[in-house]
Design a protein around this motif. Sequence first.
Motif, PDB file in Angstrom:
ATOM      1  N   ILE A   1      13.045   4.832  35.739  1.00 35.52           N
ATOM      2  CA  ILE A   1      14.008   5.312  36.717  1.00 35.52           C
ATOM      3  C   ILE A   1      14.277   6.781  36.460  1.00 35.52           C
ATOM      4  O   ILE A   1      14.553   7.190  35.334  1.00 35.52           O
ATOM      5  CB  ILE A   1      15.325   4.519  36.622  1.00 35.52           C
ATOM      6  N   SER A   2      14.240   7.596  37.507  1.00 33.28           N
ATOM      7  CA  SER A   2      14.521   9.025  37.398  1.00 33.28           C
ATOM      8  C   SER A   2      15.948   9.309  37.862  1.00 33.28           C
ATOM      9  O   SER A   2      16.544   8.537  38.600  1.00 33.28           O
ATOM     10  CB  SER A   2      13.536   9.824  38.247  1.00 33.28           C
ATOM     11  N   ASN A   3      16.486  10.444  37.442  1.00 35.94           N
ATOM     12  CA  ASN A   3      17.856  10.810  37.810  1.00 35.94           C
ATOM     13  C   ASN A   3      17.931  11.653  39.078  1.00 35.94           C
ATOM     14  O   ASN A   3      19.015  11.954  39.556  1.00 35.94           O
ATOM     15  CB  ASN A   3      18.510  11.602  36.670  1.00 35.94           C
ATOM     16  N   THR A   4      16.794  12.055  39.603  1.00 34.56           N
ATOM     17  CA  THR A   4      16.806  12.930  40.765  1.00 34.56           C
ATOM     18  C   THR A   4      16.132  12.265  41.940  1.00 34.56           C
ATOM     19  O   THR A   4      15.368  11.318  41.796  1.00 34.56           O
ATOM     20  CB  THR A   4      16.073  14.242  40.452  1.00 34.56           C
ATOM     21  N   CYS A   5      16.424  12.761  43.123  1.00 33.73           N
ATOM     22  CA  CYS A   5      15.858  12.206  44.346  1.00 33.73           C
ATOM     23  C   CYS A   5      15.324  13.357  45.181  1.00 33.73           C
ATOM     24  O   CYS A   5      16.093  14.156  45.707  1.00 33.73           O
ATOM     25  CB  CYS A   5      16.920  11.443  45.127  1.00 33.73           C
ATOM     26  N   THR A   6      14.022  13.482  45.278  1.00 34.24           N
ATOM     27  CA  THR A   6      13.436  14.574  46.039  1.00 34.24           C
ATOM     28  C   THR A   6      13.313  14.190  47.508  1.00 34.24           C
ATOM     29  O   THR A   6      13.285  13.003  47.848  1.00 34.24           O
ATOM     30  CB  THR A   6      12.042  14.906  45.490  1.00 34.24           C
TER      31      THR A   6
ATOM     32  N   VAL B   1      17.048 -12.037  28.334  1.00 32.57           N
ATOM     33  CA  VAL B   1      17.734 -12.261  29.609  1.00 32.57           C
ATOM     34  C   VAL B   1      19.210 -12.557  29.373  1.00 32.57           C
ATOM     35  O   VAL B   1      20.090 -12.015  30.051  1.00 32.57           O
ATOM     36  CB  VAL B   1      17.060 -13.406  30.389  1.00 32.57           C
ATOM     37  N   ARG B   2      19.497 -13.403  28.394  1.00 24.25           N
ATOM     38  CA  ARG B   2      20.888 -13.775  28.105  1.00 24.25           C
ATOM     39  C   ARG B   2      21.685 -12.571  27.609  1.00 24.25           C
ATOM     40  O   ARG B   2      22.797 -12.310  28.080  1.00 24.25           O
ATOM     41  CB  ARG B   2      20.915 -14.899  27.065  1.00 24.25           C
ATOM     42  N   ARG B   3      21.127 -11.810  26.666  1.00 30.60           N
ATOM     43  CA  ARG B   3      21.826 -10.636  26.150  1.00 30.60           C
ATOM     44  C   ARG B   3      22.044  -9.581  27.237  1.00 30.60           C
ATOM     45  O   ARG B   3      23.085  -8.915  27.282  1.00 30.60           O
ATOM     46  CB  ARG B   3      21.047 -10.027  24.992  1.00 30.60           C
ATOM     47  N   SER B   4      21.074  -9.462  28.116  1.00 29.58           N
ATOM     48  CA  SER B   4      21.190  -8.496  29.216  1.00 29.58           C
ATOM     49  C   SER B   4      22.347  -8.856  30.136  1.00 29.58           C
ATOM     50  O   SER B   4      23.104  -7.987  30.577  1.00 29.58           O
ATOM     51  CB  SER B   4      19.878  -8.446  30.008  1.00 29.58           C
ATOM     52  N   LEU B   5      22.492 -10.149  30.408  1.00 32.15           N
ATOM     53  CA  LEU B   5      23.596 -10.585  31.264  1.00 32.15           C
ATOM     54  C   LEU B   5      24.950 -10.359  30.590  1.00 32.15           C
ATOM     55  O   LEU B   5      25.922  -9.940  31.239  1.00 32.15           O
ATOM     56  CB  LEU B   5      23.434 -12.065  31.616  1.00 32.15           C
TER      57      LEU B   5
ATOM     58  N   PHE C   1      19.258  -0.021  30.349  1.00 33.28           N
ATOM     59  CA  PHE C   1      18.429  -1.081  30.923  1.00 33.28           C
ATOM     60  C   PHE C   1      17.065  -0.571  31.373  1.00 33.28           C
ATOM     61  O   PHE C   1      16.900   0.594  31.728  1.00 33.28           O
ATOM     62  CB  PHE C   1      19.138  -1.726  32.122  1.00 33.28           C
ATOM     63  N   VAL C   2      16.110  -1.488  31.367  1.00 37.89           N
ATOM     64  CA  VAL C   2      14.777  -1.272  31.931  1.00 37.89           C
ATOM     65  C   VAL C   2      14.684  -2.066  33.237  1.00 37.89           C
ATOM     66  O   VAL C   2      15.182  -3.190  33.321  1.00 37.89           O
ATOM     67  CB  VAL C   2      13.679  -1.752  30.964  1.00 37.89           C
ATOM     68  N   PHE C   3      14.042  -1.478  34.238  1.00 38.38           N
ATOM     69  CA  PHE C   3      13.812  -2.162  35.500  1.00 38.38           C
ATOM     70  C   PHE C   3      12.401  -2.742  35.520  1.00 38.38           C
ATOM     71  O   PHE C   3      11.440  -2.061  35.168  1.00 38.38           O
ATOM     72  CB  PHE C   3      13.965  -1.189  36.670  1.00 38.38           C
TER      73      PHE C   3
ATOM     74  N   GLY D   1      12.953  -9.324  56.939  1.00 33.62           N
ATOM     75  CA  GLY D   1      12.460  -7.962  56.817  1.00 33.62           C
ATOM     76  C   GLY D   1      11.952  -7.703  55.418  1.00 33.62           C
ATOM     77  O   GLY D   1      12.041  -8.558  54.535  1.00 33.62           O
ATOM     78  N   ASN D   2      11.416  -6.525  55.227  1.00 34.26           N
ATOM     79  CA  ASN D   2      10.853  -6.151  53.938  1.00 34.26           C
ATOM     80  C   ASN D   2      11.819  -5.324  53.118  1.00 34.26           C
ATOM     81  O   ASN D   2      12.634  -4.568  53.664  1.00 34.26           O
ATOM     82  CB  ASN D   2       9.556  -5.366  54.135  1.00 34.26           C
ATOM     83  N   GLY D   3      11.737  -5.456  51.815  1.00 37.35           N
ATOM     84  CA  GLY D   3      12.552  -4.684  50.895  1.00 37.35           C
ATOM     85  C   GLY D   3      11.905  -4.683  49.528  1.00 37.35           C
ATOM     86  O   GLY D   3      10.687  -4.851  49.395  1.00 37.35           O
ATOM     87  N   SER D   4      12.731  -4.533  48.506  1.00 38.82           N
ATOM     88  CA  SER D   4      12.214  -4.491  47.139  1.00 38.82           C
ATOM     89  C   SER D   4      13.113  -5.291  46.219  1.00 38.82           C
ATOM     90  O   SER D   4      14.287  -5.537  46.502  1.00 38.82           O
ATOM     91  CB  SER D   4      12.103  -3.044  46.645  1.00 38.82           C
ATOM     92  N   LEU D   5      12.535  -5.705  45.090  1.00 36.36           N
ATOM     93  CA  LEU D   5      13.208  -6.567  44.122  1.00 36.36           C
ATOM     94  C   LEU D   5      12.941  -6.051  42.724  1.00 36.36           C
ATOM     95  O   LEU D   5      11.784  -5.823  42.351  1.00 36.36           O
ATOM     96  CB  LEU D   5      12.691  -8.003  44.264  1.00 36.36           C
ATOM     97  N   TYR D   6      14.006  -5.878  41.940  1.00 29.92           N
ATOM     98  CA  TYR D   6      13.906  -5.410  40.555  1.00 29.92           C
ATOM     99  C   TYR D   6      14.728  -6.327  39.659  1.00 29.92           C
ATOM    100  O   TYR D   6      15.828  -6.753  40.027  1.00 29.92           O
ATOM    101  CB  TYR D   6      14.457  -3.990  40.405  1.00 29.92           C
ATOM    102  N   TYR D   7      14.214  -6.624  38.474  1.00 32.34           N
ATOM    103  CA  TYR D   7      14.978  -7.339  37.464  1.00 32.34           C
ATOM    104  C   TYR D   7      15.407  -6.329  36.394  1.00 32.34           C
ATOM    105  O   TYR D   7      14.668  -5.402  36.072  1.00 32.34           O
ATOM    106  CB  TYR D   7      14.154  -8.469  36.848  1.00 32.34           C
ATOM    107  N   LEU D   8      16.620  -6.531  35.852  1.00 34.57           N
ATOM    108  CA  LEU D   8      17.180  -5.607  34.860  1.00 34.57           C
ATOM    109  C   LEU D   8      17.284  -6.293  33.512  1.00 34.57           C
ATOM    110  O   LEU D   8      17.863  -7.385  33.405  1.00 34.57           O
ATOM    111  CB  LEU D   8      18.573  -5.140  35.291  1.00 34.57           C
ATOM    112  N   LEU D   9      16.737  -5.652  32.498  1.00 34.89           N
ATOM    113  CA  LEU D   9      16.844  -6.178  31.139  1.00 34.89           C
ATOM    114  C   LEU D   9      17.152  -5.035  30.173  1.00 34.89           C
ATOM    115  O   LEU D   9      16.735  -3.889  30.399  1.00 34.89           O
ATOM    116  CB  LEU D   9      15.543  -6.860  30.731  1.00 34.89           C
ATOM    117  N   LEU D  10      17.882  -5.365  29.141  1.00 35.26           N
ATOM    118  CA  LEU D  10      18.203  -4.362  28.118  1.00 35.26           C
ATOM    119  C   LEU D  10      16.924  -3.767  27.534  1.00 35.26           C
ATOM    120  O   LEU D  10      15.926  -4.456  27.376  1.00 35.26           O
ATOM    121  CB  LEU D  10      19.032  -5.003  27.011  1.00 35.26           C
ATOM    122  N   LYS D  11      17.007  -2.488  27.184  1.00 38.77           N
ATOM    123  CA  LYS D  11      15.836  -1.822  26.618  1.00 38.77           C
ATOM    124  C   LYS D  11      15.460  -2.424  25.269  1.00 38.77           C
ATOM    125  O   LYS D  11      14.300  -2.410  24.868  1.00 38.77           O
ATOM    126  CB  LYS D  11      16.118  -0.323  26.482  1.00 38.77           C
TER     127      LYS D  11
END
Length: 414
Positions: A56-61, A119-123, A147-149, A403-413
Amino acid sequence: MRKTLALASLSLGIALVHTIWPAVAQVPTTIPLPVPLPTQPSTSPELQIPLEPVEISNTCTPVSTCLGWDEQIFGSPGKSGDRKALLAAIDNSLSYLARDSAIAAYKDYPVPGITHDRVRRSLLRFRQLVATAKSASQLRAAIQREFVFYKSVGNDGKGTVKFTAYYEPIYQASRVKTSIYKYPLYRLPPNFDQWAKPHPKRIDLEGKDGLLGDKSQLRGLELLWFRDRLDAYMVHIQGSAQIRLTNGKTTSVGYAGGTDYPWTSIGKELAKDGKLPLEGLTMPRLISYFRQNPLELNNYLPRWERFVFFKEVPGRKATGSTNVPVTPERSIATDKSLMPHGALALINGSFPYPAAGGKLQPRTVSRFVLDQDTGSAIKGPGRVDYFMGTGQLAGDRAGITGGNGSLYYLLLKK
C-alpha cells in the motif's frame, strides 16, 4: 444461514446476471491500488492461489486507480457511523475462531503465511484500533503501519471481483395446512445421511407444482405452510427466514441440510428460453414475471434440482456458515475452499442505498467486513455475496445489487 444462509444474491440465480451500477459518489479518502509482491510459487500446478500480498502506498497519483477506505465507521456530519456493528461482527468472528472447527479449517489453507493464529491476532488488534480510533484517518494510518493487504486475484487474475448481495426475508406462514396455506417447508428427514445417491430431485420430492403432498416421501415432515409457492422457494434460496405466523406470533427457520445437486440459475433459464432479456435482469423483474405468469413456476422452479430442509430456530438471528450471526453490511459470503474463514476483509464496490423519493441509488463505497458465510453459487476467488440484512428494504437492495469491485484481506505484518 445460507447453507446456513444459502445462496447468492437473493437471486433465483439473478446473482449471475446483474448489470454494473455506475458510481455516483467517490470515496473521499483514497490511496493507490496496491501493486502485487512476489509470492511463493505453488507446489502443485492445480492448486489455485486465491490471494496475493500487496503493498500500500501513501500517495494517489492522477493516473492511478485508488483504493477507498471505510469512512462509514465514523459517520458524517449529521449521521452516526456504524462502529458498533463492525465491532459486533468482529466479536462474532473471534467467537468462531475460538472453536476447534476453525482451527481445522485452516489446517491446509492454500496461501502461505495465512494461519489461524495470524487471522485471530489480526482481528484482536484491529478491534482494538477500531474501538479507540478518533477518526478514519487515524485508523487508516495505524492499519497502513501494522497490516499487510492480501488482494483476491478475482475472476480474471487481475483482481476483478463480482459482487452480489443476499438478505434474510420475512414471510407469513401457517403451522397447519389450509386451503390457502398449502405449500410446505420440510424438516430434515431423520435418516437423510442414509439416503442413496444420487439423491431424489426437487420434482421427485415436491412434484412439478409443489403440491405432491401425501404422495411425497417427505410426508409428515412438514414444518410450515406458505400461501405462495414462490415464497417457499425463496426461503430455499436464502436458507433462512423470519416468519410471521397466522396466529400473530413470530419464529425463525434455518438451514438444516440439502440434497446433493449444484446451483441452477432460474434467471439464466428464463433468458435462455427467451422469456426475459438477460441484460438488466433483476430480482424485482423476475418476481414480477412469475406473478404475471404463475403457471411458469411449474416449469422453472424444478430446474433447480437441489432441495433444502429446515429447522425451527425461534429468536435466532441470521447465521452464516461459520455458525455465528451475520451482521448487515458487515458480513460477506465467499468460496470457503479458497478464502480465509472468519477473516477481516476490505471490499470496494458499488451498492444501492435509499435516496430521496424512496428510490435506490448506487453509491461507490469501501467497507471493512468479516468473511462469515458461503453459498453454493459463490465459487472461485472472484465472487462475493454481501449480506444486506433482514426485511423488504434489504431485499429490494439485494435484488438490484451487482457489479465489479475488489476484495482485500488484512493481516498483521507479524
